[in-house]
Design an enzyme around this catalytic site. Structure first.
Site, PDB file in Angstrom:
ATOM      1  N   ARG A 346      56.405  34.944  22.779  1.00 19.36           N
ATOM      2  CA  ARG A 346      56.874  33.596  23.113  1.00 19.36           C
ATOM      3  C   ARG A 346      57.729  32.994  22.010  1.00 19.36           C
ATOM      4  O   ARG A 346      58.397  31.976  22.230  1.00 19.36           O
ATOM      5  CB  ARG A 346      55.692  32.674  23.413  1.00 19.36           C
ATOM      6  CG  ARG A 346      55.041  32.929  24.764  1.00 19.36           C
ATOM      7  CD  ARG A 346      53.951  31.906  25.058  1.00 19.36           C
ATOM      8  NE  ARG A 346      54.392  30.524  24.895  1.00 19.36           N
ATOM      9  CZ  ARG A 346      55.070  29.823  25.805  1.00 19.36           C
ATOM     10  NH1 ARG A 346      55.424  30.402  26.954  1.00 19.36           N
ATOM     11  NH2 ARG A 346      55.398  28.563  25.584  1.00 19.36           N
ATOM     12  N   PHE A 367      51.007  24.431  16.435  1.00 18.65           N
ATOM     13  CA  PHE A 367      50.731  25.145  17.687  1.00 18.65           C
ATOM     14  C   PHE A 367      51.692  26.311  17.916  1.00 18.65           C
ATOM     15  O   PHE A 367      51.280  27.455  17.903  1.00 18.65           O
ATOM     16  CB  PHE A 367      50.760  24.167  18.869  1.00 18.65           C
ATOM     17  CG  PHE A 367      49.578  23.244  18.885  1.00 18.65           C
ATOM     18  CD1 PHE A 367      48.430  23.557  19.586  1.00 18.65           C
ATOM     19  CD2 PHE A 367      49.608  22.058  18.167  1.00 18.65           C
ATOM     20  CE1 PHE A 367      47.328  22.725  19.577  1.00 18.65           C
ATOM     21  CE2 PHE A 367      48.509  21.208  18.146  1.00 18.65           C
ATOM     22  CZ  PHE A 367      47.362  21.542  18.851  1.00 18.65           C
ATOM     23  N   GLU A 368      52.964  26.025  18.106  1.00 15.35           N
ATOM     24  CA  GLU A 368      53.867  27.099  18.483  1.00 15.35           C
ATOM     25  C   GLU A 368      55.260  26.829  17.916  1.00 15.35           C
ATOM     26  O   GLU A 368      56.059  26.108  18.513  1.00 15.35           O
ATOM     27  CB  GLU A 368      53.930  27.216  20.017  1.00 15.35           C
ATOM     28  CG  GLU A 368      54.560  28.506  20.508  1.00 15.35           C
ATOM     29  CD  GLU A 368      54.425  28.659  22.005  1.00 15.35           C
ATOM     30  OE1 GLU A 368      53.888  29.687  22.452  1.00 15.35           O
ATOM     31  OE2 GLU A 368      54.863  27.740  22.740  1.00 15.35           O
ATOM     32  N   GLN A 369      55.516  27.376  16.757  1.00 14.69           N
ATOM     33  CA  GLN A 369      56.847  27.280  16.171  1.00 14.69           C
ATOM     34  C   GLN A 369      57.378  28.684  15.930  1.00 14.69           C
ATOM     35  O   GLN A 369      56.621  29.608  15.608  1.00 14.69           O
ATOM     36  CB  GLN A 369      56.832  26.492  14.863  1.00 14.69           C
ATOM     37  CG  GLN A 369      56.001  27.106  13.756  1.00 14.69           C
ATOM     38  CD  GLN A 369      56.326  26.499  12.400  1.00 14.69           C
ATOM     39  OE1 GLN A 369      57.456  26.539  11.947  1.00 14.69           O
ATOM     40  NE2 GLN A 369      55.315  25.920  11.758  1.00 14.69           N
TER      41      GLN A 369
END
Length: 545
Positions: A346, A367-369
């Site tokens: 992702r 979270f999501e980098q």
């Protein structure tokens, strides 16, 4: 045989646990929020070490999305019971305030390369667990520090001992607080050993800053009572402010086949008048010996030595000072890591010589980098990348080269666009902005660049103190020469001392790499053709080798 120079694992390699199996030595170190979890290095001579595996590498083992900075995987302990490898560790989801949510797990493997099992949850009563295999009766014992939230500001309640049943996969029998530490306080990092009828308990005390220490105690019975070493702290720099190796503590002991004894420990090497450890907490080694009184002593200790005699000869030159040019043909090089998520597809992909970062959340997201980077292992270095293709539509899409410690501390040279879609190069920085987490202003004026074409981005750090950004555009030879952009920044803020908690709360180290964000939520990718890390032997460095 010339002495080797510490540290043996330079850059962010904290909380070392050492193990010998036959003629092979292994060191496991903490990785905190960096993925995959736990670094295991291998050596045959205690001098030269190679990263062989990061065992926590899939979602069923580890998912750290949402874990704050310097949480994640703490203090692994690597052991072998004659049949298989055992790795115990803590996964921390909260560390600030009165409570620490710290969950202790065990994974096992038939060989160091794996396959490593899914984790067994053991307890959550504290952190820094270890597992002791008593060869005399075959029993296994689990120790960890106990956290008591009522005892603020000193919530370190002692060291807990309980038997672990490997068949049932759980703790059994009574739990006892076997050692409450010394007046130095903050007792943690326990390891148990057995020798000549004594049980030895090695702990860390004094926190992870400049009062850190290794404390040794022993007892005839595993349950205690434990008496402390005549020196109390067998290794520490707390009373030696000018020693080369500072913050010495959190150690583990190993014996060589010929009967010599060594202790590995974490350490830091401060630079500048503000004494900032810009390479984070590193792993060093010290020679030790057993005295006639059956106590362990550090040779020339308790202050750690910069130079140490070990069986091997340190071969730094061809590797440590070599330029590392990372290309992207099959998979990420083992030096490179990312943050928190097990779902790496992702945030990046590698194919056909290109690293494609998928724009996700902001730089510093918990979270999501999309950030892929390597440890800073030298006080002076150059780094650069080539952004092959990137077409941002506005200022909420940006990608580029970043020197990173945590969400509060980074320097980021970005390619982005203005509100009209005109590409530009811009610097984002957050210099010790805890607890607000704001970008620092004013920022240097952006530089307009063509909407098409490759962009070369670079930075240099000297002495761990000064950071300068550069850029160049695709085109004729004159345009391809690197040009300075922005002022010289204070690189020393990329350190534990500036990570949000001045003394005992920031635990990782400085990284350098590439990143991409899309705050519009459209997952715009950025494509990088290469990334280079070039160590520099800078004469002004205090620790110049």
């Amino acid at each position: 045989m010339p002495p080797i120079r510490n540290p043996i694992l330079p850059g962010f390699n904290a909380d070392p646990s050492i193990l010998r199996v036959g003629d092979d030595y292994y060191i496991a170190t903490s990785t905190f929020e960096w993925y995959p979890g736990v670094q295991i290095h291998h050596s045959t001579d205690l001098a030269n070490w190679d990263l062989v595996v990061r065992p926590l590498n899939r979602k069923s083992q580890l998912d750290m999305r949402g874990a704050p900075d310097s949480c994640g995987v703490w203090a692994p302990c690597l052991t072998h019971d004659g049949e298989k490898f055992w790795l115990v560790y803590t996964y921390v989801t909260r560390k600030d305030g009165s409570f620490k949510d710290s969950h202790n797990y065990i994974v096992t493997a038939p060989s160091i390369e794996g396959p490593w099992s899914d984790p067994i949850h053991v307890n959550s009563s504290g952190f820094d667990p270890s597992l002791f295999h008593d060869v005399d009766d075959g029993r296994k014992w689990f120790v960890n520090m106990l956290w008591d939230h009522r005892r603020r500001p000193r919530a370190f309640a002692g060291i807990a001992l309980q038997e672990f049943d490997p068949v049932a996969g759980k703790l059994v029998g009574p739990r006892k607080n076997i050692f409450k530490g010394t007046e130095l306080d903050l007792v943690e990092g326990p390891h148990l050993y057995k020798r000549n009828g004594w049980y030895y308990l090695l702990t860390a005390e004094g926190g992870t800053a400049y009062q850190h220490a290794c404390t040794l105690a022993r007892a005839r019975d595993i349950w205690g009572p434990y008496e402390t070493h005549p020196q109390t702290h067998i290794l520490t720099s707390k009373d030696a402010p000018f020693a080369d190796l500072q913050r010495a503590g959190h150690g583990d002991v190993v014996d060589t086949p010929d009967g010599r004894t060594y202790l590995v420990h974490l350490t830091g090497r401060p630079v500048g008048q503000q004494r900032r450890c810009v390479l984070g907490r590193e792993t060093a080694i010290q020679e030790a010996y057993w005295g006639e009184d059956d106590w362990l002593y550090i040779k020339d200790g308790p202050i750690p030595s910069l130079y140490v005699d070990v069986p091997g000869v340190q071969l730094l030159e061809p590797n440590y000072w070599a330029e590392q040019r990372y290309t992207f043909t099959d998979d990420l090089h083992k030096d490179l890591q990312w943050l928190r998520t097990p779902e790496s597809s992702r945030i990046f992909s590698v194919a056909d010589g290109v690293l494609s970062l998928i724009g996700r959340e902001s730089i510093g997201s918990w979270f999501e980098q999309a950030l892929v980077a390597r440890r800073q292992t030298h006080f002076s270095y150059d780094a650069e990348t080539v952004l092959d293709y990137y077409s941002p539509s506005d200022e909420r899409q940006f990608a580029g080269l970043v020197a990173y410690y945590c969400r509060y501390n980074f320097f980021y040279l970005t390619v982005t666009a203005d509100a009209d879609g005109q590409r530009e190069i811009s610097i984002l920085r957050s210099e010790a902005s805890y607890p607000e987490g704001n970008l620092d202003t004013p920022t240097p004026d952006p530089i307009r660049i063509p909407n098409e074409g490759k962009v070369r981005l670079a930075l240099s750090i000297r002495g761990g103190l000064d950071l300068q950004f550069f850029y160049a555009l695709e085109g004729d030879q004159e345009q391809q020469q690197l040009q300075k952009i922005g002022p010289v920044f204070d690189a020393s803020i990329l350190s534990d001392e500036c990570g949000g908690h001045q003394a005992h709360g920031s635990f990782t180290g400085a990284f350098v790499g590439v990143a991409c964000s899309d705050l519009n939520g459209t997952a715009l990718p950025a494509h990088f053709g290469s990334f280079t890390y070039r160590p520099v032997q800078h004469a002004a460095d205090r620790y110049h080798v």
